[in-house]
Design an enzyme around this catalytic site. Sequence first.
Site, PDB file in Angstrom:
ATOM      1  N   ARG A 108      -4.338   0.070  -7.147  1.00 18.60           N
ATOM      2  CA  ARG A 108      -4.294   1.467  -7.321  1.00 18.60           C
ATOM      3  C   ARG A 108      -3.209   1.947  -8.243  1.00 18.60           C
ATOM      4  O   ARG A 108      -3.324   3.028  -9.098  1.00 18.60           O
ATOM      5  CB  ARG A 108      -4.838   2.278  -6.397  1.00 18.60           C
ATOM      6  CG  ARG A 108      -6.268   1.888  -5.765  1.00 18.60           C
ATOM      7  CD  ARG A 108      -6.468   2.639  -4.663  1.00 18.60           C
ATOM      8  NE  ARG A 108      -7.986   2.370  -4.192  1.00 18.60           N
ATOM      9  CZ  ARG A 108      -8.625   2.722  -3.199  1.00 18.60           C
ATOM     10  NH1 ARG A 108      -7.760   3.634  -2.364  1.00 18.60           N
ATOM     11  NH2 ARG A 108      -9.795   2.537  -2.929  1.00 18.60           N
TER      12      ARG A 108
ATOM     13  N   HIS B 262      -4.504  10.742  -2.631  1.00 15.84           N
ATOM     14  CA  HIS B 262      -5.682  10.244  -1.750  1.00 15.84           C
ATOM     15  C   HIS B 262      -5.292   9.525  -0.454  1.00 15.84           C
ATOM     16  O   HIS B 262      -6.214   9.809   0.584  1.00 15.84           O
ATOM     17  CB  HIS B 262      -6.321   8.993  -2.762  1.00 15.84           C
ATOM     18  CG  HIS B 262      -7.451   8.105  -2.096  1.00 15.84           C
ATOM     19  ND1 HIS B 262      -8.571   8.908  -1.771  1.00 15.84           N
ATOM     20  CD2 HIS B 262      -7.361   6.965  -1.872  1.00 15.84           C
ATOM     21  CE1 HIS B 262      -9.317   8.013  -1.301  1.00 15.84           C
ATOM     22  NE2 HIS B 262      -8.770   6.733  -1.403  1.00 15.84           N
TER      23      HIS B 262
END
Length: 586
Positions: A313, A374
Amino acid sequence: MSTPGSGPSGRGTGTGPGTGIRLHAPAPGWALEADVVVVGSGVAGLTAALRCAAAGRRTVVVTKARLDDGSTRWAQGGIAAALGEGDTPEQHLDDTLVAGAGLCDEQAVRMLVTEGPDAVRRLIDSGAVFDTSAETGEIALTREGGHHRRRIAHAGGDATGAEISRALVQAVHAAGIETVENALVLDLLQDAEGRTAGVTLHVMGEGQHDGVGAVHAPAVILATGGMGQVFSATTNPSVSTGDGVALALRAGAEVSDLEFVQFHPTVLFLGPDAEGQQPLVSEAVRGEGAYLVDADGVRFMVGAHELAELAPRDIVAKGIMRRMQEQGVQHMYLDARHFGAAMWEQRFPTILAACRAHGIDPVTEPVPVAPAAHYASGGVRTDLSGRTTVPGLYACGEVACTGVHGANRLASNSLLEGLVFAERIAADIAARAPEGSGPGIPVPATGPLQPAEARYEVQRIMTEGAGVLRSAESLRAAADALEGLYAAALGELEAQGKTAVPGVDTWEATNLLCVARVLVAAALRREETRGCHWREDHPDRDDAAWRRHLVVRLSETEKRALVVTPTDTADLPSVRPSRQPSSQEQ
Protein backbone atom coordinates in the site's frame (compact mmCIF):
# COMPACT_ATOMS: atom_id res chain seq x y z
CA MET A 1 12.75 7.69 37.37
CA SER A 2 11.14 4.28 37.51
CA THR A 3 11.87 1.55 35.01
CA PRO A 4 9.19 0.49 32.52
CA GLY A 5 6.65 -2.08 33.52
CA SER A 6 5.76 -5.63 32.62
CA GLY A 7 7.92 -7.12 29.88
CA PRO A 8 7.88 -10.90 29.39
CA SER A 9 7.62 -11.58 33.10
CA GLY A 10 4.40 -9.60 33.39
CA ARG A 11 5.80 -7.92 36.49
CA GLY A 12 6.58 -4.27 36.64
CA THR A 13 9.11 -2.49 38.79
CA GLY A 14 7.33 0.86 38.81
CA THR A 15 6.88 2.63 42.12
CA GLY A 16 3.75 4.64 41.42
CA PRO A 17 0.75 5.15 39.16
CA GLY A 18 2.43 5.99 35.89
CA THR A 19 3.05 9.59 34.97
CA GLY A 20 0.48 11.01 37.33
CA ILE A 21 -1.20 12.67 34.35
CA ARG A 22 -4.98 12.37 34.15
CA LEU A 23 -7.85 13.98 32.30
CA HIS A 24 -10.03 16.51 34.09
CA ALA A 25 -13.21 14.62 34.91
CA PRO A 26 -15.73 14.28 37.74
CA ALA A 27 -15.07 11.62 40.36
CA PRO A 28 -16.61 8.22 39.54
CA GLY A 29 -20.19 8.00 40.76
CA TRP A 30 -20.64 4.26 40.24
CA ALA A 31 -18.44 1.18 39.95
CA LEU A 32 -18.34 -2.38 38.66
CA GLU A 33 -16.03 -5.19 39.76
CA ALA A 34 -14.37 -7.62 37.34
CA ASP A 35 -11.31 -9.77 36.77
CA VAL A 36 -10.81 -8.34 33.29
CA VAL A 37 -12.11 -5.23 31.57
CA VAL A 38 -11.90 -5.13 27.77
CA VAL A 39 -12.03 -1.66 26.24
CA GLY A 40 -13.28 -1.92 22.67
CA SER A 41 -15.61 -4.20 20.72
CA GLY A 42 -13.92 -4.96 17.42
CA VAL A 43 -12.50 -8.31 16.43
CA ALA A 44 -9.67 -7.99 18.98
CA GLY A 45 -11.77 -6.87 21.92
CA LEU A 46 -14.64 -9.30 21.51
CA THR A 47 -12.33 -12.25 20.84
CA ALA A 48 -10.37 -11.44 23.99
CA ALA A 49 -13.58 -11.10 26.00
CA LEU A 50 -14.93 -14.44 24.78
CA ARG A 51 -11.70 -16.27 25.57
CA CYS A 52 -11.32 -14.66 29.00
CA ALA A 53 -14.91 -15.45 29.92
CA ALA A 54 -14.47 -19.04 28.72
CA ALA A 55 -11.49 -19.30 31.08
CA GLY A 56 -13.73 -18.38 34.00
CA ARG A 57 -12.68 -14.75 34.40
CA ARG A 58 -15.34 -12.18 35.23
CA THR A 59 -15.19 -10.05 32.11
CA VAL A 60 -16.72 -6.67 31.34
CA VAL A 61 -16.64 -5.14 27.85
CA VAL A 62 -16.65 -1.36 27.63
CA THR A 63 -17.22 0.19 24.21
CA LYS A 64 -17.50 3.75 22.96
CA ALA A 65 -20.66 3.30 20.88
CA ARG A 66 -22.65 0.12 20.29
CA LEU A 67 -20.94 -3.26 20.29
CA ASP A 68 -20.86 -3.39 16.48
CA ASP A 69 -19.81 0.22 15.82
CA GLY A 70 -16.02 -0.09 15.76
CA SER A 71 -13.58 -0.20 12.85
CA THR A 72 -14.00 -3.96 12.34
CA ARG A 73 -17.49 -3.44 10.94
CA TRP A 74 -16.05 -1.28 8.16
CA ALA A 75 -13.43 -3.78 7.01
CA GLN A 76 -14.23 -4.73 3.42
CA GLY A 77 -11.44 -6.80 1.93
CA GLY A 78 -11.06 -9.70 4.32
CA ILE A 79 -8.70 -11.56 6.60
CA ALA A 80 -5.35 -12.94 5.43
CA ALA A 81 -4.24 -16.47 6.32
CA ALA A 82 -2.48 -19.36 4.58
CA LEU A 83 -5.64 -21.39 4.00
CA GLY A 84 -5.37 -22.13 0.30
CA GLU A 85 -3.82 -25.08 -1.50
CA GLY A 86 -0.11 -24.50 -2.07
CA ASP A 87 0.07 -21.56 0.31
CA THR A 88 2.16 -21.77 3.48
CA PRO A 89 2.77 -19.66 6.58
CA GLU A 90 6.34 -19.18 5.35
CA GLN A 91 5.11 -17.50 2.17
CA HIS A 92 2.75 -15.32 4.20
CA LEU A 93 5.70 -14.44 6.45
CA ASP A 94 7.82 -13.40 3.47
CA ASP A 95 5.12 -11.10 2.09
CA THR A 96 4.58 -9.52 5.51
CA LEU A 97 8.29 -8.88 6.05
CA VAL A 98 8.67 -7.28 2.62
CA ALA A 99 5.70 -4.97 3.24
CA GLY A 100 7.05 -4.02 6.68
CA ALA A 101 10.18 -2.49 5.11
CA GLY A 102 12.74 -3.89 7.53
CA LEU A 103 11.00 -3.07 10.82
CA CYS A 104 8.85 -6.15 11.43
CA ASP A 105 9.64 -8.34 14.42
CA GLU A 106 10.15 -11.65 12.61
CA GLN A 107 9.28 -13.67 15.71
CA ALA A 108 5.94 -11.86 16.02
CA VAL A 109 5.19 -12.28 12.32
CA ARG A 110 6.08 -15.98 12.38
CA MET A 111 3.73 -16.45 15.31
CA LEU A 112 0.98 -14.56 13.49
CA VAL A 113 1.16 -16.54 10.25
CA THR A 114 1.59 -19.89 12.03
CA GLU A 115 -1.25 -19.47 14.52
CA GLY A 116 -3.43 -17.51 12.10
CA PRO A 117 -5.09 -20.30 10.09
CA ASP A 118 -6.39 -22.07 13.20
CA ALA A 119 -7.50 -18.75 14.67
CA VAL A 120 -9.60 -18.17 11.54
CA ARG A 121 -11.08 -21.64 11.86
CA ARG A 122 -12.02 -20.89 15.48
CA LEU A 123 -13.65 -17.67 14.28
CA ILE A 124 -15.71 -19.77 11.88
CA ASP A 125 -16.62 -22.06 14.78
CA SER A 126 -17.83 -18.93 16.61
CA GLY A 127 -20.35 -18.38 13.83
CA ALA A 128 -18.63 -16.27 11.16
CA VAL A 129 -19.65 -17.30 7.65
CA PHE A 130 -17.15 -16.69 4.84
CA ASP A 131 -17.81 -16.80 1.12
CA THR A 132 -17.14 -20.18 -0.48
CA SER A 133 -16.36 -21.37 -3.98
CA ALA A 134 -19.38 -22.67 -5.88
CA GLU A 135 -17.19 -25.34 -7.49
CA THR A 136 -15.34 -26.72 -4.45
CA GLY A 137 -17.28 -25.53 -1.42
CA GLU A 138 -13.99 -24.36 0.11
CA ILE A 139 -13.44 -20.83 1.41
CA ALA A 140 -13.10 -18.45 -1.54
CA LEU A 141 -9.78 -16.62 -1.47
CA THR A 142 -8.69 -13.45 -3.24
CA ARG A 143 -5.51 -11.37 -3.51
CA GLU A 144 -4.67 -7.91 -2.22
CA GLY A 145 -1.63 -5.65 -2.38
CA GLY A 146 1.67 -7.21 -1.36
CA HIS A 147 0.38 -10.80 -1.42
CA HIS A 148 1.87 -13.18 -3.95
CA ARG A 149 -0.93 -15.69 -3.40
CA ARG A 150 -4.69 -15.69 -3.05
CA ARG A 151 -5.06 -15.88 0.74
CA ILE A 152 -7.73 -13.31 1.65
CA ALA A 153 -10.93 -14.84 3.01
CA HIS A 154 -13.97 -12.59 2.63
CA ALA A 155 -17.65 -12.52 3.54
CA GLY A 156 -20.68 -11.01 1.87
CA GLY A 157 -18.49 -10.11 -1.08
CA ASP A 158 -17.01 -6.97 0.47
CA ALA A 159 -18.64 -6.99 3.93
CA THR A 160 -16.15 -9.15 5.82
CA GLY A 161 -15.90 -6.92 8.86
CA ALA A 162 -19.65 -6.67 9.22
CA GLU A 163 -19.98 -10.46 9.21
CA ILE A 164 -17.17 -10.95 11.74
CA SER A 165 -18.67 -8.29 13.98
CA ARG A 166 -22.12 -9.87 13.74
CA ALA A 167 -20.82 -13.30 14.69
CA LEU A 168 -18.74 -12.08 17.63
CA VAL A 169 -21.46 -9.78 19.01
CA GLN A 170 -23.90 -12.68 18.88
CA ALA A 171 -21.39 -14.92 20.67
CA VAL A 172 -20.81 -12.30 23.39
CA HIS A 173 -24.54 -11.99 24.00
CA ALA A 174 -24.90 -15.78 24.08
CA ALA A 175 -22.08 -16.03 26.64
CA GLY A 176 -23.80 -13.51 28.90
CA ILE A 177 -20.76 -11.22 29.08
CA GLU A 178 -21.53 -7.91 30.77
CA THR A 179 -21.21 -4.95 28.43
CA VAL A 180 -21.25 -1.19 28.92
CA GLU A 181 -22.04 0.59 25.66
CA ASN A 182 -21.79 4.28 24.74
CA ALA A 183 -18.90 4.64 27.16
CA LEU A 184 -15.74 6.66 26.53
CA VAL A 185 -12.79 5.33 28.51
CA LEU A 186 -10.94 8.09 30.35
CA ASP A 187 -7.93 6.88 32.31
CA LEU A 188 -6.24 3.81 33.73
CA LEU A 189 -6.61 3.23 37.45
CA GLN A 190 -3.32 2.19 39.09
CA ASP A 191 -2.43 1.19 42.61
CA ALA A 192 0.47 2.41 44.74
CA GLU A 193 2.83 -0.03 42.99
CA GLY A 194 1.88 1.17 39.53
CA ARG A 195 -0.16 -1.95 38.77
CA THR A 196 -3.37 -1.81 36.79
CA ALA A 197 -6.49 -1.51 38.93
CA GLY A 198 -9.16 -0.80 36.30
CA VAL A 199 -10.38 2.17 34.28
CA THR A 200 -12.51 5.24 34.64
CA LEU A 201 -15.09 5.88 31.96
CA HIS A 202 -17.99 8.10 31.04
CA VAL A 203 -21.29 6.66 29.84
CA MET A 204 -22.92 8.96 27.33
CA GLY A 205 -26.52 8.81 28.45
CA GLU A 206 -27.73 5.65 26.69
CA GLY A 207 -25.94 2.89 28.58
CA GLN A 208 -26.57 1.06 31.83
CA HIS A 209 -25.09 3.91 33.84
CA ASP A 210 -24.94 7.65 33.41
CA GLY A 211 -21.92 9.88 33.85
CA VAL A 212 -18.43 9.01 35.06
CA GLY A 213 -17.85 5.65 36.72
CA ALA A 214 -15.19 3.00 37.17
CA VAL A 215 -14.62 -0.66 36.41
CA HIS A 216 -12.21 -2.13 38.96
CA ALA A 217 -10.10 -4.99 37.57
CA PRO A 218 -6.47 -6.14 37.85
CA ALA A 219 -6.29 -6.70 34.07
CA VAL A 220 -7.25 -4.19 31.39
CA ILE A 221 -7.18 -5.05 27.67
CA LEU A 222 -7.01 -2.05 25.36
CA ALA A 223 -8.67 -2.82 22.03
CA THR A 224 -9.78 0.72 21.23
CA GLY A 225 -8.85 0.74 17.54
CA GLY A 226 -7.06 3.48 15.67
CA MET A 227 -6.63 7.23 15.57
CA GLY A 228 -7.58 8.10 12.00
CA GLN A 229 -9.64 11.08 13.17
CA VAL A 230 -6.37 12.92 13.81
CA PHE A 231 -6.53 13.71 10.05
CA SER A 232 -9.27 15.57 8.19
CA ALA A 233 -10.05 12.73 5.78
CA THR A 234 -9.91 9.11 6.92
CA THR A 235 -11.54 5.74 6.42
CA ASN A 236 -11.93 5.42 10.21
CA PRO A 237 -15.28 5.92 11.99
CA SER A 238 -15.80 9.02 14.12
CA VAL A 239 -15.01 7.10 17.32
CA SER A 240 -11.36 6.52 16.26
CA THR A 241 -9.81 9.37 18.24
CA GLY A 242 -6.73 7.68 19.67
CA ASP A 243 -8.24 7.24 23.13
CA GLY A 244 -6.32 4.02 23.92
CA VAL A 245 -2.91 5.38 22.95
CA ALA A 246 -3.53 8.60 24.90
CA LEU A 247 -4.67 6.64 27.97
CA ALA A 248 -1.60 4.41 27.79
CA LEU A 249 0.75 7.38 27.51
CA ARG A 250 -0.82 9.06 30.53
CA ALA A 251 -0.44 5.80 32.44
CA GLY A 252 3.29 5.69 31.71
CA ALA A 253 3.26 3.07 28.94
CA GLU A 254 5.55 3.18 25.94
CA VAL A 255 4.25 3.62 22.40
CA SER A 256 6.23 2.89 19.27
CA ASP A 257 6.20 3.58 15.53
CA LEU A 258 3.39 6.14 15.49
CA GLU A 259 5.01 7.87 12.52
CA PHE A 260 3.96 4.94 10.34
CA VAL A 261 0.40 5.90 9.42
CA GLN A 262 -0.87 3.94 6.46
CA PHE A 263 -2.80 5.99 3.94
CA HIS A 264 -5.09 3.71 1.97
CA PRO A 265 -4.38 4.44 -1.69
CA THR A 266 -7.91 4.01 -3.03
CA VAL A 267 -10.46 6.03 -1.08
CA LEU A 268 -13.42 7.47 -2.95
CA PHE A 269 -12.53 11.08 -3.76
CA LEU A 270 -15.39 13.35 -2.69
CA GLY A 271 -13.68 16.68 -3.27
CA PRO A 272 -10.72 18.58 -1.80
CA ASP A 273 -12.72 19.80 1.19
CA ALA A 274 -14.21 16.44 2.19
CA GLU A 275 -13.80 15.73 5.92
CA GLY A 276 -14.46 12.88 8.31
CA GLN A 277 -14.99 9.26 7.37
CA GLN A 278 -14.62 8.66 3.63
CA PRO A 279 -15.84 5.60 1.66
CA LEU A 280 -13.14 2.99 1.15
CA VAL A 281 -12.68 1.23 -2.19
CA SER A 282 -11.19 -2.06 -1.03
CA GLU A 283 -7.86 -3.32 -2.25
CA ALA A 284 -9.74 -6.48 -3.16
CA VAL A 285 -11.15 -4.59 -6.15
CA ARG A 286 -7.60 -4.35 -7.49
CA GLY A 287 -7.04 -7.94 -6.38
CA GLU A 288 -9.80 -8.99 -8.76
CA GLY A 289 -8.26 -7.09 -11.66
CA ALA A 290 -9.15 -3.38 -11.48
CA TYR A 291 -6.60 -0.93 -12.89
CA LEU A 292 -5.26 2.35 -11.55
CA VAL A 293 -5.20 4.93 -14.33
CA ASP A 294 -4.76 8.65 -14.76
CA ALA A 295 -7.16 10.91 -16.64
CA ASP A 296 -5.64 9.75 -19.93
CA GLY A 297 -6.25 6.09 -19.09
CA VAL A 298 -2.54 5.34 -18.53
CA ARG A 299 -1.79 2.54 -16.02
CA PHE A 300 0.97 4.37 -14.17
CA MET A 301 1.74 1.55 -11.70
CA VAL A 302 2.81 -0.82 -14.48
CA GLY A 303 6.61 -0.80 -14.46
CA ALA A 304 6.74 0.98 -11.10
CA HIS A 305 6.64 -2.34 -9.20
CA GLU A 306 6.58 -6.03 -10.11
CA LEU A 307 3.06 -6.31 -8.68
CA ALA A 308 1.83 -3.11 -10.38
CA GLU A 309 -1.51 -2.14 -8.77
CA LEU A 310 -1.02 -4.89 -6.19
CA ALA A 311 2.23 -3.52 -4.77
CA PRO A 312 2.24 -2.88 -1.00
CA ARG A 313 0.00 0.00 0.00
CA ASP A 314 2.76 2.49 0.73
CA ILE A 315 4.16 2.04 -2.78
CA VAL A 316 0.76 2.41 -4.42
CA ALA A 317 -0.08 5.49 -2.34
CA LYS A 318 3.25 7.07 -3.30
CA GLY A 319 2.67 6.17 -6.95
CA ILE A 320 -0.71 7.89 -6.89
CA MET A 321 0.67 10.97 -5.15
CA ARG A 322 3.58 11.25 -7.60
CA ARG A 323 1.29 11.09 -10.62
CA MET A 324 -1.06 13.62 -9.02
CA GLN A 325 1.89 15.98 -8.49
CA GLU A 326 3.16 15.47 -12.03
CA GLN A 327 -0.22 16.26 -13.53
CA GLY A 328 -1.36 18.88 -11.03
CA VAL A 329 -4.57 17.02 -10.21
CA GLN A 330 -6.30 15.95 -7.00
CA HIS A 331 -7.10 12.32 -7.73
CA MET A 332 -6.52 9.32 -9.96
CA TYR A 333 -9.02 6.71 -11.18
CA LEU A 334 -9.75 3.06 -10.47
CA ASP A 335 -11.10 1.41 -13.60
CA ALA A 336 -13.11 -1.79 -13.20
CA ARG A 337 -15.67 -1.32 -15.94
CA HIS A 338 -14.57 -4.64 -17.40
CA PHE A 339 -16.00 -6.43 -14.32
CA GLY A 340 -19.53 -5.95 -15.64
CA ALA A 341 -22.66 -5.33 -13.58
CA ALA A 342 -23.05 -8.89 -12.30
CA MET A 343 -19.60 -9.07 -10.75
CA TRP A 344 -19.94 -5.65 -9.14
CA GLU A 345 -23.31 -6.59 -7.67
CA GLN A 346 -22.21 -10.00 -6.38
CA ARG A 347 -18.61 -9.42 -5.32
CA PHE A 348 -18.61 -5.76 -4.25
CA PRO A 349 -22.18 -4.77 -3.38
CA THR A 350 -21.18 -2.46 -0.51
CA ILE A 351 -18.67 -0.50 -2.57
CA LEU A 352 -21.06 -0.34 -5.51
CA ALA A 353 -23.79 1.13 -3.31
CA ALA A 354 -21.41 3.67 -1.75
CA CYS A 355 -20.18 4.86 -5.13
CA ARG A 356 -23.68 5.15 -6.55
CA ALA A 357 -24.79 7.06 -3.45
CA HIS A 358 -22.23 9.69 -4.45
CA GLY A 359 -23.26 9.78 -8.09
CA ILE A 360 -20.59 7.44 -9.50
CA ASP A 361 -21.39 4.16 -11.25
CA PRO A 362 -18.32 1.86 -11.34
CA VAL A 363 -20.05 -0.35 -13.90
CA THR A 364 -19.94 2.39 -16.53
CA GLU A 365 -17.21 4.85 -15.40
CA PRO A 366 -13.85 4.88 -13.60
CA VAL A 367 -13.98 5.68 -9.88
CA PRO A 368 -12.07 8.80 -8.68
CA VAL A 369 -9.73 7.81 -5.84
CA ALA A 370 -7.06 9.40 -3.65
CA PRO A 371 -5.16 8.32 -0.51
CA ALA A 372 -6.66 8.97 2.93
CA ALA A 373 -5.55 8.09 6.48
CA HIS A 374 -6.42 4.46 7.12
CA TYR A 375 -4.39 2.49 9.66
CA ALA A 376 -1.86 3.10 12.43
CA SER A 377 0.93 0.53 12.13
CA GLY A 378 2.33 1.69 15.46
CA GLY A 379 0.70 1.97 18.87
CA VAL A 380 1.09 0.84 22.47
CA ARG A 381 4.21 -1.28 22.67
CA THR A 382 3.61 -4.93 23.63
CA ASP A 383 5.36 -8.26 23.85
CA LEU A 384 4.19 -11.50 22.22
CA SER A 385 1.53 -11.98 24.88
CA GLY A 386 0.11 -8.51 24.38
CA ARG A 387 1.58 -7.17 27.64
CA THR A 388 2.49 -3.50 27.70
CA THR A 389 5.14 -1.88 29.88
CA VAL A 390 2.52 -1.18 32.57
CA PRO A 391 1.78 -4.24 34.76
CA GLY A 392 -1.68 -5.63 34.10
CA LEU A 393 -2.28 -3.50 31.00
CA TYR A 394 -2.60 -5.36 27.68
CA ALA A 395 -3.19 -4.10 24.14
CA CYS A 396 -4.27 -5.76 20.91
CA GLY A 397 -5.62 -4.75 17.54
CA GLU A 398 -4.87 -1.41 15.92
CA VAL A 399 -4.14 0.32 19.23
CA ALA A 400 -1.14 -1.99 19.76
CA CYS A 401 2.34 -2.17 18.30
CA THR A 402 3.06 -5.90 18.40
CA GLY A 403 5.91 -5.81 15.89
CA VAL A 404 3.86 -7.50 13.18
CA HIS A 405 3.36 -4.55 10.83
CA GLY A 406 6.73 -2.82 10.91
CA ALA A 407 6.76 0.32 8.76
CA ASN A 408 3.76 -0.68 6.66
CA ARG A 409 0.93 -3.13 7.31
CA LEU A 410 0.39 -5.87 4.75
CA ALA A 411 -3.19 -5.79 3.46
CA SER A 412 -5.73 -7.77 5.54
CA ASN A 413 -3.24 -8.68 8.26
CA SER A 414 -5.06 -6.43 10.73
CA LEU A 415 -8.08 -8.64 11.41
CA LEU A 416 -5.74 -11.62 11.76
CA GLU A 417 -3.50 -9.75 14.20
CA GLY A 418 -6.54 -8.84 16.29
CA LEU A 419 -7.62 -12.48 16.43
CA VAL A 420 -4.24 -14.00 17.22
CA PHE A 421 -3.09 -11.52 19.84
CA ALA A 422 -6.47 -11.43 21.54
CA GLU A 423 -6.23 -15.18 22.00
CA ARG A 424 -2.67 -14.90 23.29
CA ILE A 425 -3.68 -12.22 25.81
CA ALA A 426 -6.55 -14.37 27.08
CA ALA A 427 -4.21 -17.35 27.38
CA ASP A 428 -1.74 -15.26 29.37
CA ILE A 429 -4.46 -14.06 31.74
CA ALA A 430 -5.91 -17.57 32.09
CA ALA A 431 -2.48 -19.02 32.90
CA ARG A 432 -2.12 -16.74 35.91
CA ALA A 433 -3.91 -17.21 39.20
CA PRO A 434 -6.43 -14.38 39.52
CA GLU A 435 -4.43 -11.55 41.02
CA GLY A 436 -5.64 -8.66 43.04
CA SER A 437 -4.26 -5.20 42.83
CA GLY A 438 -4.45 -2.48 45.37
CA PRO A 439 -7.14 0.14 45.13
CA GLY A 440 -6.69 2.70 42.42
CA ILE A 441 -5.08 5.85 43.72
CA PRO A 442 -7.00 9.02 42.89
CA VAL A 443 -4.68 11.24 40.88
CA PRO A 444 -5.53 14.90 40.36
CA ALA A 445 -5.73 16.06 36.77
CA THR A 446 -2.73 17.90 35.38
CA GLY A 447 -2.57 19.83 32.16
CA PRO A 448 -5.49 21.41 30.34
CA LEU A 449 -8.42 20.03 28.41
CA GLN A 450 -8.71 21.22 24.84
CA PRO A 451 -11.88 23.00 23.72
CA ALA A 452 -14.07 20.93 21.41
CA GLU A 453 -13.19 23.04 18.35
CA ALA A 454 -9.50 22.09 18.76
CA ARG A 455 -10.38 18.75 17.13
CA TYR A 456 -10.78 20.40 13.75
CA GLU A 457 -7.69 22.52 14.18
CA VAL A 458 -5.63 19.42 14.99
CA GLN A 459 -7.01 17.69 11.89
CA ARG A 460 -6.16 20.67 9.68
CA ILE A 461 -2.63 20.92 11.09
CA MET A 462 -1.98 17.20 10.69
CA THR A 463 -3.37 17.00 7.16
CA GLU A 464 -1.24 19.94 6.02
CA GLY A 465 1.98 19.00 7.80
CA ALA A 466 2.04 15.26 8.53
CA GLY A 467 0.02 13.62 5.76
CA VAL A 468 1.23 11.41 2.95
CA LEU A 469 3.99 13.89 2.01
CA ARG A 470 6.19 15.14 4.85
CA SER A 471 9.30 17.25 5.23
CA ALA A 472 11.26 18.84 8.05
CA GLU A 473 9.63 22.15 7.19
CA SER A 474 6.07 20.81 7.20
CA LEU A 475 6.59 18.75 10.34
CA ARG A 476 8.19 21.61 12.27
CA ALA A 477 5.29 23.84 11.31
CA ALA A 478 2.88 21.15 12.52
CA ALA A 479 4.81 20.65 15.76
CA ASP A 480 4.82 24.40 16.45
CA ALA A 481 1.10 24.72 15.72
CA LEU A 482 0.21 21.75 17.93
CA GLU A 483 2.39 23.10 20.73
CA GLY A 484 0.60 26.42 20.29
CA LEU A 485 -2.76 24.76 20.92
CA TYR A 486 -1.42 23.12 24.05
CA ALA A 487 0.31 26.26 25.29
CA ALA A 488 -2.80 28.41 24.81
CA ALA A 489 -4.94 26.05 26.89
CA LEU A 490 -2.17 25.67 29.47
CA GLY A 491 -1.76 29.42 29.75
CA GLU A 492 -5.46 29.86 30.48
CA LEU A 493 -5.31 27.12 33.09
CA GLU A 494 -2.27 28.62 34.83
CA ALA A 495 -3.41 32.23 34.62
CA GLN A 496 -7.10 31.84 35.36
CA GLY A 497 -7.38 28.37 36.84
CA LYS A 498 -9.84 27.43 34.07
CA THR A 499 -9.88 24.69 31.49
CA ALA A 500 -12.44 23.50 28.97
CA VAL A 501 -15.55 21.95 30.47
CA PRO A 502 -15.08 18.16 30.85
CA GLY A 503 -17.14 16.24 28.32
CA VAL A 504 -16.88 13.82 25.42
CA ASP A 505 -15.94 16.50 22.89
CA THR A 506 -13.19 18.02 25.04
CA TRP A 507 -11.80 14.65 26.13
CA GLU A 508 -11.63 13.50 22.50
CA ALA A 509 -9.97 16.75 21.38
CA THR A 510 -7.40 16.38 24.18
CA ASN A 511 -6.65 12.78 23.17
CA LEU A 512 -6.27 13.77 19.53
CA LEU A 513 -3.82 16.53 20.41
CA CYS A 514 -1.81 14.10 22.56
CA VAL A 515 -1.41 11.48 19.82
CA ALA A 516 -0.82 14.14 17.18
CA ARG A 517 2.12 15.58 19.14
CA VAL A 518 3.62 12.12 19.52
CA LEU A 519 3.17 11.28 15.85
CA VAL A 520 4.76 14.54 14.68
CA ALA A 521 7.65 14.25 17.14
CA ALA A 522 8.48 10.78 15.83
CA ALA A 523 7.99 11.72 12.17
CA LEU A 524 10.28 14.71 12.57
CA ARG A 525 12.92 12.55 14.21
CA ARG A 526 12.89 9.82 11.52
CA GLU A 527 14.96 11.40 8.74
CA GLU A 528 14.37 8.86 5.99
CA THR A 529 11.62 7.47 3.80
CA ARG A 530 10.52 4.01 4.92
CA GLY A 531 7.25 2.18 4.44
CA CYS A 532 4.34 4.57 4.84
CA HIS A 533 6.55 7.34 6.28
CA TRP A 534 7.51 9.49 3.28
CA ARG A 535 9.97 12.34 3.85
CA GLU A 536 10.38 14.50 0.73
CA ASP A 537 13.60 15.95 2.15
CA HIS A 538 14.98 12.45 2.85
CA PRO A 539 13.61 10.39 -0.07
CA ASP A 540 15.75 7.29 0.48
CA ARG A 541 15.57 4.47 2.99
CA ASP A 542 18.56 4.54 5.36
CA ASP A 543 19.07 1.16 7.04
CA ALA A 544 22.42 2.15 8.54
CA ALA A 545 20.93 4.98 10.56
CA TRP A 546 17.22 4.21 10.85
CA ARG A 547 16.56 0.47 10.86
CA ARG A 548 15.35 1.01 14.39
CA HIS A 549 12.24 1.91 16.31
CA LEU A 550 11.24 5.19 17.91
CA VAL A 551 9.85 4.60 21.36
CA VAL A 552 7.86 7.45 22.90
CA ARG A 553 6.72 8.01 26.44
CA LEU A 554 5.55 10.99 28.40
CA SER A 555 8.31 12.34 30.58
CA GLU A 556 7.92 11.62 34.27
CA THR A 557 9.89 14.71 35.19
CA GLU A 558 8.30 17.28 32.90
CA LYS A 559 4.60 16.79 32.34
CA ARG A 560 4.55 18.77 29.11
CA ALA A 561 7.46 17.00 27.45
CA LEU A 562 7.39 14.15 24.99
CA VAL A 563 10.49 11.98 25.22
CA VAL A 564 11.30 10.39 21.85
CA THR A 565 14.00 7.75 22.11
CA PRO A 566 15.32 5.61 19.23
CA THR A 567 16.07 1.98 20.02
CA ASP A 568 17.98 -0.54 17.92
CA THR A 569 15.94 -2.83 15.70
CA ALA A 570 16.99 -5.79 17.88
CA ASP A 571 15.05 -4.23 20.76
CA LEU A 572 11.66 -5.06 19.33
CA PRO A 573 8.31 -5.22 21.13
CA SER A 574 8.79 -8.94 21.88
CA VAL A 575 11.82 -8.13 24.01
CA ARG A 576 11.56 -6.53 27.41
CA PRO A 577 12.18 -2.81 26.88
CA SER A 578 15.14 -1.27 28.59
CA ARG A 579 14.90 1.81 30.73
CA GLN A 580 14.50 4.97 28.67
CA PRO A 581 16.46 8.08 29.65
CA SER A 582 14.66 11.11 31.05
CA SER A 583 14.65 14.40 29.19
CA GLN A 584 17.59 15.54 31.32
CA GLU A 585 19.68 12.51 30.35
CA GLN A 586 19.30 12.81 26.59
